[in-house]
Design a protein around this motif. Structure first.
Motif: not given
Length: 100
Positions: A26, A28, A53, A55, A58-59, A61
């Motif tokens: 998470e 990033g 991650i 969500e 979010d993955r 992205e």
């Protein structure tokens, strides 16, 4: 690098037996993660990356950011695993997943 459907199929077949070499949490894309991704792509050319991650948005992205930052090509996404490829200028036959 643009891949044809046949080339993607070949890369997916090679990548099927690979284990993830980099894990992104998470936090990033940090500088250390980017360095490790670039090192792994230079050595192996085709690698799996695990995105820890929760969500899905979010993955997606992070996956697109990984591809953009490493100048690689997204071959496949399955759940939390992405398969990316970047051909090396002088591949090492002992390390390259594409030449083995």
């Amino acid at each position: 690098m643009t891949l044809t459907q046949q080339r993607k199929k070949q890369l997916r077949a090679i990548g099927h037996n690979l284990k993830p070499v980099v894990m992104i949490s998470e936090n990033g894309l940090t500088e250390g993660v980017l360095n490790e991704l670039n090192r792994a792509l230079n050595d192996h050319e085709l690698i799996k990356v695990k995105l820890a991650i929760p969500e899905r948005i979010d993955r997606a992205e992070v996956a697109s950011a990984v591809v953009a930052e490493t100048n690689s090509t997204l071959v496949q996404t399955i759940g939390k695993i992405i398969l990316i490829c970047r051909e090396a200028r002088k591949p090492n036959p002992k390390l390259s997943n594409l030449l083995r």
